[in-house]
Write a protein that holds these residues in place. Structure first.
Motif, PDB file in Angstrom:
ATOM      1  N   ILE A 158       0.832  -1.212   0.000  1.00 12.14           N
ATOM      2  CA  ILE A 158       0.000   0.000   0.000  1.00 12.14           C
ATOM      3  C   ILE A 158       0.864   1.257   0.000  1.00 12.14           C
ATOM      4  O   ILE A 158       0.620   2.199  -0.756  1.00 12.14           O
ATOM      5  N   TYR A 159       1.896   1.276   0.841  1.00 13.40           N
ATOM      6  CA  TYR A 159       2.654   2.519   0.974  1.00 13.40           C
ATOM      7  C   TYR A 159       3.841   2.624   0.031  1.00 13.40           C
ATOM      8  O   TYR A 159       4.321   3.724  -0.221  1.00 13.40           O
ATOM      9  N   PRO A 174      -4.104   0.040  -2.705  1.00 12.83           N
ATOM     10  CA  PRO A 174      -4.864  -0.944  -1.919  1.00 12.83           C
ATOM     11  C   PRO A 174      -5.357  -2.096  -2.786  1.00 12.83           C
ATOM     12  O   PRO A 174      -5.409  -3.248  -2.339  1.00 12.83           O
ATOM     13  N   GLY A 282     -12.006   9.140   5.621  1.00 15.36           N
ATOM     14  CA  GLY A 282     -10.879   8.595   4.852  1.00 15.36           C
ATOM     15  C   GLY A 282     -11.190   8.484   3.371  1.00 15.36           C
ATOM     16  O   GLY A 282     -10.425   8.929   2.513  1.00 15.36           O
ATOM     17  N   ILE A 285     -11.381  11.794   1.564  1.00 15.63           N
ATOM     18  CA  ILE A 285     -10.046  12.330   1.280  1.00 15.63           C
ATOM     19  C   ILE A 285      -9.453  11.613   0.070  1.00 15.63           C
ATOM     20  O   ILE A 285      -8.887  12.240  -0.832  1.00 15.63           O
ATOM     21  N   ILE A 286      -9.618  10.273   0.034  1.00 16.94           N
ATOM     22  CA  ILE A 286      -9.106   9.515  -1.121  1.00 16.94           C
ATOM     23  C   ILE A 286      -9.774  10.025  -2.399  1.00 16.94           C
ATOM     24  O   ILE A 286      -9.127  10.215  -3.428  1.00 16.94           O
ATOM     25  N   MET A 330      -4.444   1.106   6.990  1.00 19.02           N
ATOM     26  CA  MET A 330      -4.167   2.312   6.200  1.00 19.02           C
ATOM     27  C   MET A 330      -5.245   3.374   6.442  1.00 19.02           C
ATOM     28  O   MET A 330      -4.932   4.554   6.664  1.00 19.02           O
ATOM     29  N   VAL A 331      -6.504   2.957   6.406  1.00 18.30           N
ATOM     30  CA  VAL A 331      -7.600   3.911   6.621  1.00 18.30           C
ATOM     31  C   VAL A 331      -7.470   4.550   8.005  1.00 18.30           C
ATOM     32  O   VAL A 331      -7.625   5.762   8.174  1.00 18.30           O
ATOM     33  N   ILE A 333      -4.737   4.915   9.806  1.00 18.12           N
ATOM     34  CA  ILE A 333      -3.601   5.848   9.847  1.00 18.12           C
ATOM     35  C   ILE A 333      -3.949   7.152   9.115  1.00 18.12           C
ATOM     36  O   ILE A 333      -3.648   8.249   9.581  1.00 18.12           O
ATOM     37  N   GLY A 334      -4.627   7.006   7.968  1.00 18.58           N
ATOM     38  CA  GLY A 334      -4.960   8.191   7.175  1.00 18.58           C
ATOM     39  C   GLY A 334      -6.012   9.069   7.832  1.00 18.58           C
ATOM     40  O   GLY A 334      -6.064  10.271   7.614  1.00 18.58           O
ATOM     41  N   THR A 335      -6.875   8.449   8.645  1.00 17.64           N
ATOM     42  CA  THR A 335      -7.924   9.225   9.306  1.00 17.64           C
ATOM     43  C   THR A 335      -7.367   9.988  10.495  1.00 17.64           C
ATOM     44  O   THR A 335      -7.806  11.089  10.808  1.00 17.64           O
ATOM     45  N   PHE A 336      -6.382   9.389  11.164  1.00 19.63           N
ATOM     46  CA  PHE A 336      -5.825   9.993  12.377  1.00 19.63           C
ATOM     47  C   PHE A 336      -5.244  11.376  12.066  1.00 19.63           C
ATOM     48  O   PHE A 336      -4.562  11.571  11.070  1.00 19.63           O
TER      49      PHE A 336
ATOM     50  N   SER B  55      -3.321   6.665  -6.631  1.00 21.97           N
ATOM     51  CA  SER B  55      -2.720   5.610  -5.810  1.00 21.97           C
ATOM     52  C   SER B  55      -3.660   5.157  -4.693  1.00 21.97           C
ATOM     53  O   SER B  55      -3.467   4.101  -4.121  1.00 21.97           O
ATOM     54  N   GLY B  56      -4.670   5.980  -4.393  1.00 17.94           N
ATOM     55  CA  GLY B  56      -5.745   5.529  -3.507  1.00 17.94           C
ATOM     56  C   GLY B  56      -5.340   5.213  -2.086  1.00 17.94           C
ATOM     57  O   GLY B  56      -6.103   4.598  -1.360  1.00 17.94           O
ATOM     58  N   ASN B  57      -4.161   5.624  -1.654  1.00 24.96           N
ATOM     59  CA  ASN B  57      -3.812   5.339  -0.258  1.00 24.96           C
ATOM     60  C   ASN B  57      -3.729   6.637   0.538  1.00 24.96           C
ATOM     61  O   ASN B  57      -3.560   7.715  -0.022  1.00 24.96           O
ATOM     62  N   ILE B  58      -3.887   6.501   1.830  1.00 22.57           N
ATOM     63  CA  ILE B  58      -3.749   7.676   2.688  1.00 22.57           C
ATOM     64  C   ILE B  58      -2.828   7.310   3.836  1.00 22.57           C
ATOM     65  O   ILE B  58      -2.964   6.254   4.440  1.00 22.57           O
ATOM     66  N   GLY B  59      -1.894   8.179   4.108  1.00 22.04           N
ATOM     67  CA  GLY B  59      -0.934   7.898   5.177  1.00 22.04           C
ATOM     68  C   GLY B  59      -1.043   8.913   6.290  1.00 22.04           C
ATOM     69  O   GLY B  59      -2.047   9.605   6.405  1.00 22.04           O
ATOM     70  N   LEU B  60       0.004   9.015   7.084  1.00 19.28           N
ATOM     71  CA  LEU B  60      -0.001   9.956   8.199  1.00 19.28           C
ATOM     72  C   LEU B  60      -0.225  11.378   7.702  1.00 19.28           C
ATOM     73  O   LEU B  60       0.404  11.816   6.756  1.00 19.28           O
ATOM     74  N   GLY B  61      -1.117  12.090   8.358  1.00 23.95           N
ATOM     75  CA  GLY B  61      -1.358  13.479   7.987  1.00 23.95           C
ATOM     76  C   GLY B  61      -1.889  13.627   6.570  1.00 23.95           C
ATOM     77  O   GLY B  61      -1.603  14.605   5.891  1.00 23.95           O
ATOM     78  N   ALA B  62      -2.686  12.641   6.114  1.00 25.84           N
ATOM     79  CA  ALA B  62      -3.159  12.645   4.723  1.00 25.84           C
ATOM     80  C   ALA B  62      -3.913  13.925   4.399  1.00 25.84           C
ATOM     81  O   ALA B  62      -3.691  14.560   3.369  1.00 25.84           O
ATOM     82  N   GLN B  63      -4.795  14.321   5.327  1.00 24.43           N
ATOM     83  CA  GLN B  63      -5.631  15.492   5.055  1.00 24.43           C
ATOM     84  C   GLN B  63      -4.783  16.761   4.933  1.00 24.43           C
ATOM     85  O   GLN B  63      -4.966  17.552   4.004  1.00 24.43           O
ATOM     86  N   LEU B  66      -2.697  16.703   1.676  1.00 24.28           N
ATOM     87  CA  LEU B  66      -3.532  16.942   0.500  1.00 24.28           C
ATOM     88  C   LEU B  66      -3.903  18.415   0.402  1.00 24.28           C
ATOM     89  O   LEU B  66      -3.845  19.029  -0.664  1.00 24.28           O
TER      90      LEU B  66
END
Lengths: 497, 289
Positions: A158-159, A174, A282, A285-286, A330-331, A333-336, B55-63, B66
């Motif tokens: 994923i990353y 994903p 999440g 944002i995606i 992943m979701v 982590i991305g939401t946090f 790429s459809g992924n979200i990581g640390l601090g995604a928001q 972006l």
């Protein structure tokens, strides 16, 4: 009116919306399955819900480009209902949730969101991320080493996959994670849990079903305690997500229409055999990241999801749970809100307490509504405390008339009323006391009775009391603030501060 | 802001008609002694996306990331657009200042043209804009994308420019006895813009008597103004075609008429006279709402 939307909301960004919707659909499938498992129902319940909610909110929601579907926040609230009463009661509760949300929309309760402060929103988001992560733990405890290896490999895909030249930015990582892990699991014939082990997948298009529950008072008593928090959490998360999308795209949205849209979407989900859902932070944002902006993106996500699960169900069954866990981590982590941890030191202590108490209450009770309630309560208390410091009483002695003149400045209300009383010197033997209230604001009945108390006390000590400017001071005890919405009136009331 | 003298507002976007718009606007500004402002709008198209990362992924601090990414990108684009707009405005300004009588001010606004003209309406005397903007530059049978919406939402006279500038000598008022038409007559009689011009008062009506009566009324009103030569004419047939034919026959340089007096629904079903005129006319139209 709910069906009206601007042409550009639908067709302004066709290419971007279709691509982003597809990416979102691919990420929605593992989420919908995972959230169904959290709620304790068959994956098809979450998948039908996700299709139905995405489809309906695309048309009537108030925020184009926001993704709504089955969510973890809602799933966590229905666990005991499903365990104790079964799926049919969940569907009935979903219907009722929708009705409550539509009513909230018509009463314009969306505007109550202004009471939810920034710190509470951050706490909500962080708590949600923690809950999503915790919900993955059962899949990661008491399992073989293969599962850990698969999950770690999944996160790696994923990353790291987006860094692969050319294809990295075209193929959703994903999806790559799921496809590769499923392939490996099938090839090696690994004995690990797959989606197929978790319950039924959809094999047909959704059909209209009235929940099979008796229409009695007892039923209502069972589902109402679930529907109310579901409705509250659904609206909270949806409106927060709408604000996030507003900020990201620099556009505005209709929050009350969003409330109604979420409600109708949940009614639709309940009637098509789906669980209650709401907007997803999440996924939204995606969607924006993938270039989705319009209503079309949400609709494509819903339709594409349904087509895939109905026609690819044999393949989806083979997906190892480890791959889903990787996607959900992943979701999470991305939401946090990572920023909230970094800035913990710079932010005022009160904000941090609000944020952390929201998180703590949610993680403890698994109920986001309670967490938000506690957060808002703390925020209000801290605010009242801060404002109560803006009050002071000064005094001068007029030797000619032998009168003690007290000048009251600032805000007198329930929290500062006692301190207000303490500021008068009742021990001073004096004949005349004058209290100048011209620059004070009396906000409530507590303030008025505190003043009464002061006057009575002085009279008991044998003093004559004169009040100056009482009208100005009490003009703030009004509940119809509409009158004071123009600058001149505000200047009259708040003048001198 | 309202204490200023109401100004002539010219909307330009760098399309082919920009120069003509500037010329007509400065003609009005000079005649009426009003200040001239050139307006350029920056439309941002928030409904579309500029970047897409599939790429459809979200990581640390995604928001936060972006947000940062989108803001940086839009900042660059906005800067370019502003720069581009400034060039257009400067070119137009230089062009107008060649006459050494009019010195226009320039303004740039974010958002839709419609929003911008509504925001500036209070201080506007007359709006000048081209029949077609960039979007329909080469489509002869179509009018500008936002033209109708602008005309409908504004309550000021609007001059629609569709050809290179010729100093108007003969103007025509399309008169049908309606409120808007009476207003047009009143305006022509009172405005300094039309001094020394020949005004053709034209009525299209298949009933001869009505036409005569209507024209008599209007002519007397117009005659009260000094310095305007009045010629009245009665026409029959389809209003838009008859008017356009008359226009060519008598070398009319400018047509004054009421616009969009019916609701959108009415026009959608029956077709709008104003719309037909906008498509068919070869010379500028001054529309009154």
């Amino acid at each position: 009116m709910l069906l009206l939307s601007k042409k550009q909301d639908w067709l302004g960004n066709i290419r971007g919306d279709v691509l982003a919707g597809t990416v979102v659909a691919l990420a929605l499938i593992p989420e919908a399955i995972a959230f169904s498992i959290i709620a304790g129902v068959d994956p098809k319940v979450g998948l039908y819900a996700s299709f139905c909610i995405a489809f309906i909110t695309a048309i009537i929601g108030g925020r184009p480009g926001m993704i709504s579907a089955a969510t973890g926040a809602m799933a966590l609230l229905m666990v005991t209902l499903v365990k104790d009463h079964g799926l049919q009661y969940l569907l009935a509760a979903t219907l009722l949730t929708g009705v409550i949300q539509v009513i909230a929309g018509y009463f314009k309760l969306g505007s109550l969101m202004s009471f939810v402060s920034r710190s509470v929103v951050t706490g909500f988001v962080n708590a949600l991320a923690i809950l999503i992560f915790m919900a993955q733990l059962p899949e990661l405890t008491n399992v073989t080493w293969e599962v850990y290896a698969m999950t770690a490999a999944g996160l790696g895909f994923i990353y790291l996959f987006p860094y692969v030249p050319f294809i990295g930015k075209i193929l959703p990582s994903p999806l790559v994670c799921i496809v590769v892990l499923t392939g490996v699991a099938m090839y090696l014939n690994l004995d690990i849990r797959t989606v197929g082990d978790m319950g039924e997948l959809p094999d047909t298009l959704p059909i209209f079903l009235w929940p099979e529950v008796p229409l009695t008072w007892e039923t209502l008593q069972i589902i109402l305690p679930y529907s109310v928090p579901l409705a509250v959490v659904g609206l909270l998360e949806s409106l927060m997500t709408a604000t996030i999308v507003d900020d990201l795209t620099d556009t505005t949205s209709d929050k009350n229409r969003e409330c109604k849209g979420q409600g109708i979407a949940n009614i639709g989900a309940g009637l098509l055999g789906g669980m209650a859902g709401c907007a997803m932070i999440g996924q939204s944002i995606i969607n924006v990241k993938s270039g989705g902006r319009g209503r079309l993106s949400t609709m494509v996500a819903g339709i594409f999801l349904l087509i895939m699960v109905v026609f690819l169900d044999e393949w989806i069954k083979q997906i190892p749970m480890a791959a889903l866990v990787a996607v959900m981590i992943m979701v999470s982590i991305g939401t946090f809100s990572w920023e909230s941890i970094i800035h913990l030191k710079q932010h005022p202590l009160s904000s941090n307490i609000i944020m952390l108490s929201t998180v703590t209450v949610v993680v403890w009770t698994h109920n986001l509504a309670l967490g938000v309630f506690v957060g808002v309560l703390f925020a209000a208390l801290f605010f009242a405390n801060k404002i109560s410091h803006f009050m002071y009483v000064g005094s001068v002695m007029n030797d000619e008339t032998e009168t003690r003149i007290y000048h009251v400045h600032g805000q007198v209300f329930f929290n500062s009323a006692d301190r207000f009383v303490e500021n008068f010197d009742f021990k001073e033997a004096i004949d005349k006391v004058s209290i100048d209230l011209t620059h004070a604001h009396f906000w409530d009945i507590s303030a008025v009775s505190a003043l009464d108390k002061v006057v009575l006390k002085f009279r008991r000590e044998g003093a004559e009391v004169e009040l100056i400017g009482l009208n100005e001071a009490s003009s703030t005890i009004i509940d119809r603030f509409g009158v004071y919405d123009n600058p001149e009136e505000i200047e009259k009331v708040m003048g001198g501060h | 802001m309202n204490t200023q003298k109401p100004q002539v507002l010219a909307c330009i976007d760098g399309a082919a008609l920009t120069e003509a718009v500037c010329d007509y606007a400065s003609w009005i500004a000079e005649k009426t002694d009003a200040p001239l402002q050139l307006l350029h709008t920056l439309n941002h198209h928030h409904e579309t996306s500029n970047s897409s990362d599939l790429s459809g992924n979200i990581g640390l601090g995604a928001q936060e990331h972006l947000m940062e990414e989108i803001v940086t990108l839009e900042q660059q684009q906005s800067k370019l657009k502003i720069q581009h707009g400034k060039v257009i405005l400067q070119a137009a300004k230089t062009h107008i200042e060649k006459s050494e009588t009019i010195y226009p001010t320039t303004t740039q606004r974010h958002g839709d043209l419609i929003e911008a003209v509504i925001d500036l309406e209070a201080n506007t005397r007359v709006l000048v804009l081209g029949l077609r903007g960039q979007v329909h530059e080469n489509a002869d049978n179509e009018i500008g994308a936002k033209l109708e919406a602008v005309i409908r939402s504004l309550h000021r006279p609007i001059l629609i420019v569709n050809d290179t500038f010729t100093s108007p000598k003969h103007i025509m008022i399309a008169y049908d006895g309606s409120d808007a038409a009476n207003k047009a007559v009143k305006m022509v009689a009172s405005s300094p813009l039309y001094k020394g011009l020949t005004c053709h008062l034209v009525c299209v009506n298949n009933n001869e008597e009505t036409a005569t009566k209507l024209l008599e009324q209007a002519t007397s009103k117009l005659k009260s103004a000094e310095d305007i030569t009045v010629i009245s004419a009665k026409l029959t047939g389809k209003a838009d075609l008859a008017l356009c034919a008359y226009q060519q026959e008598h070398n009319i340089d400018l047509t004054v008429m009421g616009a969009f007096s019916h609701t959108r629904l009415h026009d959608m079903l029956l077709g709008s006279f104003t719309h037909k005129m906008l498509v068919n006319t070869k010379k500028p139209l001054l529309l009154l709402r």
